[in-house]
Write a protein that holds these residues in place. Structure first.
Motif, PDB file in Angstrom:
ATOM      1  N   ALA A   1       0.878  -1.163   0.000  1.00 25.56           N
ATOM      2  CA  ALA A   1       0.000   0.000   0.000  1.00 25.56           C
ATOM      3  C   ALA A   1       0.914   1.211   0.000  1.00 25.56           C
ATOM      4  O   ALA A   1       1.440   1.601   1.032  1.00 25.56           O
ATOM      5  N   GLU A   2       1.121   1.761  -1.171  1.00 26.52           N
ATOM      6  CA  GLU A   2       1.988   2.919  -1.289  1.00 26.52           C
ATOM      7  C   GLU A   2       1.173   4.176  -1.016  1.00 26.52           C
ATOM      8  O   GLU A   2       0.134   4.400  -1.644  1.00 26.52           O
ATOM      9  N   THR A   3       1.619   4.977  -0.057  1.00 24.48           N
ATOM     10  CA  THR A   3       0.934   6.219   0.277  1.00 24.48           C
ATOM     11  C   THR A   3       1.799   7.381  -0.186  1.00 24.48           C
ATOM     12  O   THR A   3       2.935   7.533   0.261  1.00 24.48           O
ATOM     13  N   LEU A   4       1.252   8.171  -1.100  1.00 25.92           N
ATOM     14  CA  LEU A   4       1.946   9.341  -1.625  1.00 25.92           C
ATOM     15  C   LEU A   4       1.403  10.572  -0.917  1.00 25.92           C
ATOM     16  O   LEU A   4       0.231  10.927  -1.082  1.00 25.92           O
ATOM     17  N   ILE A   5       2.245  11.213  -0.115  1.00 23.71           N
ATOM     18  CA  ILE A   5       1.825  12.379   0.666  1.00 23.71           C
ATOM     19  C   ILE A   5       2.094  13.656  -0.121  1.00 23.71           C
ATOM     20  O   ILE A   5       3.240  14.052  -0.298  1.00 23.71           O
ATOM     21  N   GLU A   6       1.032  14.276  -0.627  1.00 26.74           N
ATOM     22  CA  GLU A   6       1.152  15.576  -1.302  1.00 26.74           C
ATOM     23  C   GLU A   6       0.887  16.720  -0.330  1.00 26.74           C
ATOM     24  O   GLU A   6       1.339  17.827  -0.557  1.00 26.74           O
ATOM     25  N   ASP A   7       0.113  16.460   0.700  1.00 25.79           N
ATOM     26  CA  ASP A   7      -0.232  17.474   1.695  1.00 25.79           C
ATOM     27  C   ASP A   7       0.340  17.006   3.035  1.00 25.79           C
ATOM     28  O   ASP A   7      -0.115  16.013   3.597  1.00 25.79           O
TER      29      ASP A   7
END
Length: 167
Positions: free
Chosen positions: A3-9
């Motif tokens: 589960a790749e979580t991409l944090i933009e905020d």
């Protein structure tokens, strides 16, 4: 499970969204009898302006929303209220589920309005988005009932109260 979580905020880091995502997805997949280690998905942790662009592009609704989902495969049942089909692994045994986007501003506002913690509401939205990837929906009444009941059971395994209960 990947589960790749991409944090933009960066505001999402206050609740450790990658860890929360791993917990919510593992609970959901296990509840549904799927091997979490075989499944892959991506979660984009963004803000309202980014999700509004995505909502306009993919749903022709140029407004923010709390969560969006893009399933890798259409698993929706033909008959209202039926359980969706199980996802198919690829040749390597991996199951690509799809992508989810979750908006901080909307999630935080909804949590505050409902008197819930951001962590609990975000967990609910990740589970909700993952169920969409797995063919669940809430457009038809029978499907909505199944999806809500499934969410409530999964949230209960994580110690989170029924988000649909009105006190």
């Amino acid at each position: 499970m990947t589960a790749e979580t991409l944090i933009e905020d960066d505001r999402w880091t206050q609740i450790d969204l990658p860890r929360l995502t791993d917990q919510a997805t593992a609970a959901t997949l296990t509840h549904l009898g799927l091997d979490p280690e075989a499944c892959e998905l991506t979660v984009l942790a963004c803000d309202d302006s980014r999700i509004a662009v995505l909502n306009a592009e993919f749903r022709d609704k140029p407004t923010p929303t709390n969560v969006l989902s893009w399933p890798s495969e259409d698993l929706a049942p033909e008959i209202e209220g039926d359980t969706p089909m199980s996802p198919s692994p690829d040749i390597t045994g991996e199951i690509a589920l799809g992508d989810i986007a979750i908006a901080y501003d909307t999630c935080a506002r909804e949590a505050a309005e409902a008197g819930k913690t951001l962590r609990d509401h975000a967990t609910h939205l990740i589970i909700h988005g993952l169920l969409h990837l797995l063919g669940y929906d809430h457009i038809r009444d029978g499907d909505a009932t199944l999806m809500e009941e499934t969410e409530v059971r999964i949230l209960g395994t994580l110690g989170i109260d029924d988000p649909y209960r009105v006190d």
